[in-house]
Design an enzyme around this catalytic site. Structure first.
Site, mmCIF file in Angstrom:
data_model
loop_
_atom_site.group_PDB
_atom_site.id
_atom_site.type_symbol
_atom_site.label_atom_id
_atom_site.label_comp_id
_atom_site.label_asym_id
_atom_site.label_seq_id
_atom_site.Cartn_x
_atom_site.Cartn_y
_atom_site.Cartn_z
ATOM 1 N N HIS A 1 -0.854 3.418 -3.263
ATOM 2 C CA HIS A 1 -1.711 2.863 -2.217
ATOM 3 C C HIS A 1 -1.048 2.816 -0.846
ATOM 4 O O HIS A 1 -1.343 1.928 -0.033
ATOM 5 C CB HIS A 1 -2.240 1.478 -2.594
ATOM 6 C CG HIS A 1 -3.584 1.170 -1.982
ATOM 7 N ND1 HIS A 1 -4.573 2.122 -1.823
ATOM 8 C CD2 HIS A 1 -4.100 0.019 -1.461
ATOM 9 C CE1 HIS A 1 -5.624 1.580 -1.263
ATOM 10 N NE2 HIS A 1 -5.369 0.305 -1.023
ATOM 11 N N HIS B 1 0.020 -4.586 -1.412
ATOM 12 C CA HIS B 1 -0.602 -3.468 -0.727
ATOM 13 C C HIS B 1 0.429 -2.567 -0.036
ATOM 14 O O HIS B 1 1.483 -3.028 0.396
ATOM 15 C CB HIS B 1 -1.597 -3.979 0.322
ATOM 16 C CG HIS B 1 -3.022 -3.701 -0.017
ATOM 17 N ND1 HIS B 1 -3.704 -4.404 -0.977
ATOM 18 C CD2 HIS B 1 -3.905 -2.781 0.460
ATOM 19 C CE1 HIS B 1 -4.948 -3.952 -1.056
ATOM 20 N NE2 HIS B 1 -5.088 -2.951 -0.208
ATOM 21 N N SER C 1 -1.359 -8.832 0.288
ATOM 22 C CA SER C 1 -0.808 -8.185 1.474
ATOM 23 C C SER C 1 0.712 -8.307 1.488
ATOM 24 O O SER C 1 1.255 -9.357 1.146
ATOM 25 C CB SER C 1 -1.376 -8.831 2.743
ATOM 26 O OG SER C 1 -0.687 -8.363 3.890
ATOM 27 N N GLU D 1 -9.130 -1.223 -7.061
ATOM 28 C CA GLU D 1 -8.251 -2.308 -6.641
ATOM 29 C C GLU D 1 -8.808 -3.644 -7.126
ATOM 30 O O GLU D 1 -9.739 -4.182 -6.533
ATOM 31 C CB GLU D 1 -8.114 -2.306 -5.118
ATOM 32 C CG GLU D 1 -7.613 -0.996 -4.534
ATOM 33 C CD GLU D 1 -7.621 -1.006 -3.020
ATOM 34 O OE1 GLU D 1 -6.922 -1.854 -2.432
ATOM 35 O OE2 GLU D 1 -8.329 -0.169 -2.423
ATOM 36 N N TYR E 1 -13.000 -1.652 -4.635
ATOM 37 C CA TYR E 1 -12.508 -2.962 -5.083
ATOM 38 C C TYR E 1 -13.285 -3.533 -6.264
ATOM 39 O O TYR E 1 -14.434 -3.161 -6.517
ATOM 40 C CB TYR E 1 -12.554 -3.947 -3.914
ATOM 41 C CG TYR E 1 -11.461 -3.703 -2.899
ATOM 42 C CD1 TYR E 1 -10.333 -4.517 -2.846
ATOM 43 C CD2 TYR E 1 -11.538 -2.636 -2.005
ATOM 44 C CE1 TYR E 1 -9.321 -4.288 -1.932
ATOM 45 C CE2 TYR E 1 -10.529 -2.395 -1.092
ATOM 46 C CZ TYR E 1 -9.423 -3.223 -1.052
ATOM 47 O OH TYR E 1 -8.420 -2.977 -0.154
#
Length: 779
Positions: free
Chosen positions: A132, A241, A354, A542, A584
């Site tokens: 990713h 991520h 994140s 995801e 997602y």
């Protein structure tokens, strides 16, 4: 000493009988094909370059049309392991330094593997997963919505990925040898934060109380050990991520996970896995172990400068296609008899995780962004999250990569639980556009359905890692009339579709858009791989933190329901973005909030329930040793692909200048030290002419003896950047700039920067070239 004669005669008779029995046993073993080994598995690993076009191609991930590749931070790779039981099942897991896996990539790869190996490797036992990164070339997926910003399909991006996966699997297959596998897990606390905490808080309080954190902090690692060679690799899974590099970055990069893999592979090769050098963690790229072969000069700056001044920048000169491959650092120092150590940092349920761990702040005021909508004064464009190296995105990438690397090394060195048990797998295709799902709530159950794919208004708002444009905001469950009018010009969703996706206001009805071909997938692969007590759930999207937890728990419940099946100590990991991509998957409760992740959950509010239902079926088939229905085949849209990316027409230089000539040299008579940046620019050509696969565009060379230069760093090193530019968009003239951030612990001596390129002539011929800067001193 002399033995009695009767003892000698009996002794020789015993030896003769022993030889007869030994010969008999050997013949028996050969006849029955029995292999004597202490290992239950055959293990093989492989790795290959998949760095795509470093110019002109839009990067995949942020959907930012202005993010066009123009150089390389460090190279991208495909890494694979194969685990096989002799005479029985085998599985392949491939980890890509790419944004995600692609359905058309896997379709074409399986065709190649079938041509080479027959039915040994199929769609059922091969998994392809993406890390990713948002800093890799796009254009390699087959559905329209994912290739709009890349001006359609990019054959170079596609070809290099398929070629690289095939070659790394071939390597792994040829490296198959008896070996053992060890597993370990541990917490990594500072490499990810929840970027949608308001959505997470909408999950039931009782469920949230079961967990200490609002993101998963556990890394699970496999250590592969060859019976003869010792450790040969490691793969781990951890969710964060690939967005340490920002939406404005234009250098190809594996982001934090690619960096971690590069750090760990170099650490093992250079340091040996039994000890850890502190310099590894302090630099911006591992220092090479190079001997200073100009004796007694490393403390004499004056003498080194005198030597350096005798090597002025060279004029550009012709090179061969393989010149850069021969100069490649890791190729030059590899051991022929033993494959290089392979380390992969795989993605997991990273949907709301994140790596920008300092939080989200408004760029105009410096204050935290609005908690529910991630806006600043009502505008989402001003809200950006900050990595630990803020404001330096390269430093943030290094730090988050290093943190994963540190934890992986800890787990690797301490791994002592051996994987034992059979190798198995189950795979099925499911049509998620109209799947009936039975959901239960406090004992009551009802049948609901998923929906054809659609994206909500908050999708266009982006995230705090990379906000969108215009007036879209996260948490929008209404939409607005203007954008609905724009939407209806493409496709007006039916009332049934609107009701199915409620409370998501539909911005793009991608599942029902079919011109010029399918905009979004409907048929998705799901897959379970078992290697002893490790179970890998291959998911094509995801999953958010809580969605992933629910899926793992549901599968674990099935696996532990059979008393005669030893799954109590099973490690269950989610391999995200695997085999294809469908955006997602949130929980039902998170979906109601309609932040970015909920708006990007394509198949409606019951998407997660559908996954749980179908994965439980696979798990039941696995433990009962039953087959599963393959399901409907996904479409092969390769022949329908449209590519609007213009080709390279011709490369040129100013009159009297050669390709490879230096146009901005290293500062003359200079001495540099660790952390300094050394820069040189060269007249160059478009890097799309030759991707330099398993080669390099950039090189730092070290002076050995009096006139021999050896490679020290190349464009697969974190510390060396290759930047490409042209004065204007359609110009045939271009420059390559090499930037070397000198690592800590570098060997003192004389160095130079060298560039490799390939120029396209007026009639399409390709000419390779090289050029070098003036020499300089590092003291």
């Amino acid at each position: 000493m002399e033995f009695p004669s009767f003892f000698r005669s009996n002794f020789w008779m015993a030896c003769a009988n022993m030889r007869v029995w030994t010969l008999f046993l050997l013949l028996l073993l050969l006849e029955t094909d029995v292999v004597c080994s202490s290992s239950d598995y055959l293990v093989g690993l492989g790795s290959y370059d998949i760095t795509g076009p470093a110019a002109d191609v839009n990067m995949m991930g942020y959907a930012n049309t202005g993010q066009i590749a123009s150089g390389i931070h460090f190279r991208l790779r495909a890494r694979a392991f194969i685990v096989a039981e002799p005479k029985s099942n085998r599985v392949v897991f491939v980890n890509l330094d790419a944004c995600m896996a692609s359905q058309i990539v896997k379709i074409k790869l399986i065709e190649r593997l079938k041509a080479r190996y027959g039915d040994l490797y199929t769609e059922n036992n091969v998994a392809i997963s993406g890390i990713h990164t948002h800093a890799g070339p796009g254009g390699y997926l087959q559905y329209v919505v994912y290739i709009i910003t890349s001006f359609g399909f990019v054959h170079q991006s596609f070809d290099v990925i398929v070629d690289g996966i095939e070659k790394c699997i071939i390597q792994a297959h040829e490296n198959l040898r008896p070996g053992s596998i060890f597993v370990n897990k541990g917490e990594l606390l500072d490499a990810g934060v929840n970027r949608s905490p308001s959505a997470y808080l909408n999950n039931p309080a009782a469920e949230r109380r079961k967990y200490k954190y609002n993101v998963d902090k556990e890394m699970t690692l496999l250590k592969f050990v060859d019976d003869e060679w010792g450790p040969v690799g490691s793969f781990n899974w951890f969710p964060t991520h690939g967005t340490s590099m920002s939406r404005t970055n234009s250098l190809i990069s594996g982001d934090n996970k690619g960096a971690a893999a590069r750090f760990m592979e170099d650490w093992f090769e250079q340091q040996g896995y039994e000890r850890m050098d502190s310099a590894v963690f302090e630099d911006r790229g591992l220092p090479r172990k190079i001997s200073n072969i100009i004796p007694n000069l490393h403390n004499s700056k004056h003498k080194l400068l005198e030597i350096a001044t005798s090597f002025q920048s060279s004029s550009g000169r012709p090179a061969t296609k393989t010149s850069s491959v021969a100069k490649r650092v890791r190729g030059a120092h590899g051991k022929v008899e033993k494959p290089r150590f392979v380390s992969a940092f795989c993605q997991s349920n990273c949907g709301d995780v994140s790596p920008n761990v300092l939080g989200a702040f408004c760029i105009d005021t410096g204050l935290p962004c609005d908690f529910n909508h991630s806006t600043c004064g009502g505008k989402n464009e001003l809200c950006y999250s900050r990595g630990p190296g803020y404001p330096d995105e390269f430093e943030s990438t290094r730090i988050i990569g290093e943190r994963q690397f540190r934890k992986a090394v800890d787990l690797f060195t301490a791994a002592d639980e051996e994987i034992e048990g059979e190798v198995d797998f189950r795979h099925a295709y499911i049509d998620f556009s109209q799947l009936e799902v039975t959901v239960s709530d406090e004992g009551d159950s009802e049948v609901v359905k998923t929906c054809p794919a659609a994206m909500g208004f908050a999708f266009a708002a982006g995230t705090t890692d990379g906000p969108g444009a215009f007036d879209f905001t996260q948490g929008d469950d209404k939409g607005n009339p203007f954008w609905k009018l724009v939407r209806d010009m493409l496709k007006t969703p039916s009332k049934e579709q609107i009701d199915c996706h409620h409370p998501k206001p539909i911005l793009l009805d991608t599942g029902e858009m079919k011109k010029p071909y399918d905009w979004a997938p409907s048929i998705l692969p799901i897959q379970i791989i078992r290697i002893g007590q490790l179970v890998i759930l291959s998911v094509p999207g995801e999953f958010t933190t809580m969605a992933g937890r629910r899926l793992r728990d549901a599968v674990r419940t099935v696996l532990t329901s059979e008393e005669d099946f030893e799954y109590d100590d099973t490690y269950i990991v989610i391999a995200g973005l695997t085999n294809t991509y469908s955006q997602y998957i949130t929980t039902y409760e998170e979906y109601q909030v309609q932040r970015y992740e909920g708006a990007s959950t394509l198949y409606g509010p019951h998407t997660l329930s559908a996954y749980i239902q179908e994965f439980k079926k696979l798990a039941e088939a696995l433990i009962n040793n039953e087959p599963v229905e393959p399901g409907p085949q996904p479409p092969d849209l390769f022949e329908k692909q449209i590519s609007l990316l213009p080709p390279v027409v011709v490369d040129a230089t100013p009159l009297g200048v050669n390709f490879g000539d230096v146009c901005a040299d290293v500062l003359q008579n200079s001495t540099f030290k660790s952390d300094d940046m050394v820069t040189a620019s060269f007249w160059s050509s478009c890097p799309r002419n030759d991707l330099m696969t398993e080669g390099t565009f950039a090189l730092v060379e070290f002076l050995q003896e009096k006139d021999s230069w050896i490679p020290a760093y190349d464009d697969d090193d974190f510390c060396l950047r290759y930047k490409w530019s042209r004065p204007y968009k359609l110009s045939s003239k271009s420059r390559a700039t090499l930037e070397w951030r000198i690592p800590q612990g570098v060997t003192p001596g004389v160095y130079r920067l060298t560039h490799f390129g390939a120029a396209k002539g007026l009639f399409g011929s390709i000419h390779h070239f090289t050029g070098s800067s003036s020499a300089f001193v590092v003291a």
